[in-house]
Design an enzyme around this catalytic site. Structure first.
Site, PDB file in Angstrom:
ATOM      1  CG  HIS A  76       6.255  10.821  -0.232  1.00  0.00           C
ATOM      2  ND1 HIS A  76       4.898  11.042  -0.361  1.00  0.00           N
ATOM      3  CD2 HIS A  76       6.385   9.566   0.293  1.00  0.00           C
ATOM      4  CE1 HIS A  76       4.240   9.959   0.057  1.00  0.00           C
ATOM      5  NE2 HIS A  76       5.116   9.052   0.448  1.00  0.00           N
ATOM      6  CG  HIS A 136       2.186   6.396   1.867  1.00  0.00           C
ATOM      7  ND1 HIS A 136       2.969   5.263   1.751  1.00  0.00           N
ATOM      8  CD2 HIS A 136       1.768   6.445   3.153  1.00  0.00           C
ATOM      9  CE1 HIS A 136       3.043   4.668   2.932  1.00  0.00           C
ATOM     10  NE2 HIS A 136       2.319   5.354   3.797  1.00  0.00           N
ATOM     11  CG  ASP A 139       3.225   1.624   0.169  1.00  0.00           C
ATOM     12  OD1 ASP A 139       2.568   1.626  -0.897  1.00  0.00           O
ATOM     13  OD2 ASP A 139       3.938   2.581   0.528  1.00  0.00           O
TER      14      ASP A 139
HETATM   15 ZN   LIG Z   1       4.105   4.526   0.124  1.00  0.00          ZN
END
Ligand SMILES: [Zn+2]
Length: 307
Positions: free
Chosen positions: A91, A130, A215
């Protein structure tokens, strides 16, 4: 991993990334900001992301470990490796920490492969649940780094629609594959086998890196995908077959994963596949409609014809 004797793998301590290595991806102002925040004892950067006194040191070693992994693969001729380090990185953009990430480890690693080992083509697959918005941003206009991401949609950080395909010279070198909540192994396995593996065979990268978050596992508390250990092992087998076909080494860089036992079990399932002397045998994977759609999008992009 300890219970399995680390599967016979050699374990190395991660060195610190140097300022030169970080500066290929990050502004030095950003690097200094993290250093200063840690030196002051830490503090919050945003709602998710806080530094503590040890953050700068840990983040330097997470990025440095990813760099050392690339050296092992491209300088020492290792066929595969894993940088099992935290904090994660995908990120973090050039000048911003977010989503538990400070330095973008996989991006620093890819930039190192380009700068220090003259790799002309590096493919990154991000299978963290993500979207790897930082990596996507950093290589948005770069045709030398092909960034593929499979991520739950909608979900944090809200980026990575399928029509974000890169821009400028990098148009067509970003492949975003959002998948709906509740998806299981079959979707990921098909996207890797029918989209990413053919890209590897067509584009012939000199290095394949995986932003390996866990995740997307069904036990993870931060998302709703339903992957199992077998899914992570299956994706690894698919990548290994494609990498073997083009002679590219493969390195995994740990990202997220918040159900610790599920993360451990998934690593224990995929590491033997990654490190097996024999290339895993091909298996039949049913073509998922999302994989068919992604392949059709790629075929329409003019940039893919450059491959
Ligand atoms: Zn993640």
């Amino acid at each position: 991993m300890e219970r399995n004797g680390w599967f016979g793998w050699e374990r190395l301590e991660a060195p610190r990334a140097t300022r030169d290595e970080l500066s290929r991806v990050h502004s030095l102002r950003h690097v200094d900001l993290i250093a200063e925040l840690s030196a002051r004892g830490g503090g919050a950067i945003d709602l998710d992301t806080s530094a503590v006194a040890g953050t700068y040191e840990a983040a330097l070693r997470a990025a440095g470990g990813a760099v050392a992994l690339v050296d092992a693969l491209l300088r020492d001729g290792e066929p595969c490796g894993v940088a099992a380090l935290r904090p994660p990185g995908h990120h973090a953009s050039a000048a911003r920490a977010m989503g538990f990430c400070f330095f973008n480890n996989v991006a620093v690693a890819a930039a190192h492969a380009r700068a220090a080992h003259a790799a002309e083509r590096v493919l990154i697959l991000d299978w963290d649940v993500h979207h790897g918005n930082g990596t996507n941003d950093i290589f948005q206009a770069d045709p030398a780094v092909l960034f593929c991401s499979i991520h739950e949609w909608p979900l944090y950080p809200g980026t990575g629609p399928s029509d974000d395909v890169g821009s400028g010279a990098g148009e067509g070198f970003t492949v975003n594959m959002p998948v709906p909540g509740g998806s299981g192994d079959d979707v990921h396995l098909s996207l890797v086998e029918h989209v990413v593996a053919p890209l590897i065979r067509a584009w012939e990268p000199q290095l394949v890196l995986v932003s390996a978050g866990f995740d997307a596992h069904r036990a993870d508390p931060l998302a709703t995908l339903r992957l199992t250990e077998a899914g992570f092992a299956g994706m690894t087998a698919s990548l290994r077959r494609a990498c073997a076909d083009v002679g590219a080494p493969i390195g995994l860089v740990l990202e997220g994963g918040y159900a610790v036992e599920a993360l451990a079990a998934s690593m224990a399932a995929l590491v033997p596949v990654l490190g097996a002397a024999e290339v895993p045998r091909a298996v039949d994977v049913e073509v998922h409609p999302l994989a068919r759609a992604a392949s059709e999008r790629l075929a329409q992009l003019g940039s893919m014809r450059r491959m």
